[in-house]
Scaffold this active site. Structure first.
Site, PDB file in Angstrom:
ATOM      1  N   SER A  46      45.636  32.416  46.801  1.00 38.73           N
ATOM      2  CA  SER A  46      45.051  32.562  45.581  1.00 38.73           C
ATOM      3  C   SER A  46      45.303  31.386  44.817  1.00 38.73           C
ATOM      4  O   SER A  46      46.650  31.216  43.954  1.00 38.73           O
ATOM      5  CB  SER A  46      45.648  33.999  45.214  1.00 38.73           C
ATOM      6  OG  SER A  46      44.867  34.967  45.017  1.00 38.73           O
ATOM      7  N   GLU A  47      44.301  31.260  43.604  1.00 33.22           N
ATOM      8  CA  GLU A  47      44.342  30.297  42.650  1.00 33.22           C
ATOM      9  C   GLU A  47      45.129  30.337  41.279  1.00 33.22           C
ATOM     10  O   GLU A  47      45.608  29.456  41.361  1.00 33.22           O
ATOM     11  CB  GLU A  47      43.304  29.676  42.826  1.00 33.22           C
ATOM     12  CG  GLU A  47      41.846  29.917  41.682  1.00 33.22           C
ATOM     13  CD  GLU A  47      41.138  31.551  42.407  1.00 33.22           C
ATOM     14  OE1 GLU A  47      41.333  31.900  44.223  1.00 33.22           O
ATOM     15  OE2 GLU A  47      40.445  31.812  41.966  1.00 33.22           O
ATOM     16  N   ASN A  48      45.702  31.428  41.395  1.00 37.34           N
ATOM     17  CA  ASN A  48      46.402  32.092  40.664  1.00 37.34           C
ATOM     18  C   ASN A  48      47.974  31.162  40.971  1.00 37.34           C
ATOM     19  O   ASN A  48      49.003  31.265  39.522  1.00 37.34           O
ATOM     20  CB  ASN A  48      46.365  33.391  40.139  1.00 37.34           C
ATOM     21  CG  ASN A  48      46.769  34.748  41.022  1.00 37.34           C
ATOM     22  OD1 ASN A  48      46.829  34.239  41.822  1.00 37.34           O
ATOM     23  ND2 ASN A  48      47.270  35.402  40.514  1.00 37.34           N
ATOM     24  N   SER A  88      48.263  24.572  41.862  1.00 38.72           N
ATOM     25  CA  SER A  88      47.424  25.550  42.934  1.00 38.72           C
ATOM     26  C   SER A  88      46.502  24.809  43.095  1.00 38.72           C
ATOM     27  O   SER A  88      45.929  24.826  43.712  1.00 38.72           O
ATOM     28  CB  SER A  88      46.725  26.589  42.648  1.00 38.72           C
ATOM     29  OG  SER A  88      46.417  27.095  42.621  1.00 38.72           O
TER      30      SER A  88
END
Lengths: 216, 232
Positions: A46-48, A88
């Site tokens: 998840s890119e966060n 990320s």
């Protein structure tokens, strides 16, 4: 019958391979996590800032410090890890993420994608979509074949502002599975009971049909 | 060496009109709640805010929008806020939308003293307009500049009096880069400890980057999208 959104997610899950690192976008792509085939183990990015994203928490596990890129409360699976946004997108840009699944408003026969802006309407922003489509090694688009007005979303050229150029590899819709090839949209599978003629009539870009097309 | 401020108001005291401020957080996760409340109370105006999102109507950066203290937002996604939309459509607010990874790396480059970098994100799209492009190994890239700020304001889980910071779960997001990219960097923490109170092997941000630190109070940690599963 055309597939519903769960059917699309289920079909996409058959593209997963053991050991993959996968980023799932908001909407239908998120549902793919519910249909991971038996015997296959993947890590969801998840890119966060998380690898190893797990299911939604039980009420008792809810933690406001733990969300996904859709800002939903989630959990982390054993073996998962947290990191910051720069790290990320470093792993995304460096091609470490094996597969990205995301939604789209339009896809062109060359693999261009538009999914962030409708001119004249409120613009919310691209989030991480431009970074993901520019760098992921394999990009699958999950979407409806036509928009709510019944117009094809598979076009010769996108009419909306682009998110990325020549990046989409495969498209899975409620009607069909297609690869992007030099010749256009190559039809691979059709939804149960949906005819090649119907798919053709709802595809505005060039649809390539070779031989018998199996049902999904 | 004394970096400890009494409270948010003390830490914000020299932020003036027209300042460029970075604020950490992703959605409402990991936002510097105490500092945002203090900025609202100062009444300073014409701020340029660099933050991935713009809060919601009644929390986070939405509070500074409501009081019209923000002139410009630099963000990747701003879609959760009706007041934001209204100000934008009325031409009262400027917005610079930047791809999320480009935003993170522009801040990281400022943190590392590198003036610019090349990224493929946005090549061939409207955000490439006016930007220098270059081909490397057969792929096209855009040049993007490092992004600096007068002040960087972040929230960490724990910090010591020397500014060493430790974050919890997905609250690291933009904060660990922002805090290194501000001319003056301010950290609010849930728990302020004495030097030696944090394991040096676990520190996410070394204290050299942090100019001011204070212990926040009354963290609300509002959840933007509560999603739960039912035990089966």
């Amino acid at each position: 019958m055309p597939l519903d959104k769960f059917g699309i997610a289920k079909r996409i899950s058959r593209e997963l391979r053991d050991g993959m690192y996968v980023n799932l976008g908001i909407g239908i792509p998120t549902l793919v996590a519910n249909y991971i085939p038996e015997g296959i183990s993947i890590m969801i990015q998840s890119e966060n800032g998380m690898l190893g994203m797990g299911p939604y928490p039980l009420e008792s596990e809810l933690d406001p410090d733990l969300i996904n890129a859709g800002k939903e409360t989630v959990t982390l699976l054993p073996g998962g890890a947290y990191f910051d946004s720069a790290e990320s997108f470093g792993m995304i840009r460096a091609g470490k993420v094996d597969l990205t699944v995301l939604g789209a408003m339009e896809v062109s026969e060359k693999g261009d994608i538009a999914n962030w802006k409708i001119p004249g309407k409120m613009v919310k922003g691209m989030g991480g979509a431009m970074d993901l489509v520019a760098s992921a090694r394999n990009i699958i688009v999950a979407m409806q074949h036509t928009n709510p007005k019944g117009e094809s979303k598979l076009l010769k050229e996108c009419s909306l502002p682009l998110t990325g150029v020549r990046c989409v590899k495969k498209i899975i819709t409620d009607l069909a599975v297609m690869d992007i090839t030099e010749e256009g949209f190559l039809l691979l599978e059709r939804a149960p009971g949906v005819t090649v003629e119907e798919i053709k009539s709802k595809t505005a870009g060039r649809l390539v049909v070779k031989g018998e097309i199996p049902e999904m | 060496m004394n970096k400890v401020c009494q409270n948010a108001q003390d830490a914000m005291k020299d932020i003036r009109d027209n300042a460029v401020i970075m604020l950490g957080g992703f959605g409402l996760c990991g936002i510097p709640e105490n500092s945002i409340h203090a900025l609202v109370n100062t009444g300073i105006k014409n701020l340029t805010c660099i933050s991935n999102n713009a809060g919601v109507d009644d929390f986070g950066l939405g509070l500074l929008l409501k009081t019209r203290q923000i002139k410009k937002m630099i963000s990747s996604y701003v879609g959760e806020n009706a007041e934001f939309e209204r100000q934008l459509l009325q031409g009262e607010l400027e917005v610079d939308l930047v791809p999320q990874g480009t935003l993170a790396t522009r801040i990281q480059m400022a943190a590392m003293g590198i003036p610019a970098f090349f990224t493929p994100a946005g090549y061939g799209t409207e955000i490439a307009a006016g930007k220098e492009t270059r081909e490397f190994n057969g792929k096209m890239y855009l040049m993007e500049y490092a992004l600096h700020a007068d002040f960087a304001i972040v929230k960490a889980w724990k910090g010591d009096r020397l500014g060493n910071l430790l974050f919890r779960k997905t609250t690291r997001n933009f904060s660990t880069s922002m805090v290194k990219a501000g001319n003056i960097s301010i950290a609010e923490v849930e728990e302020l400890v004495e030097p030696g109170g944090l394991d040096p092997d676990q520190i996410h941000v070394p204290g050299i980057y942090v100019h001011r630190i204070f212990q926040g109070v009354k963290y609300e940690k509002r959840v933007e999208r509560k999603t739960i599963r039912i035990a089966s």
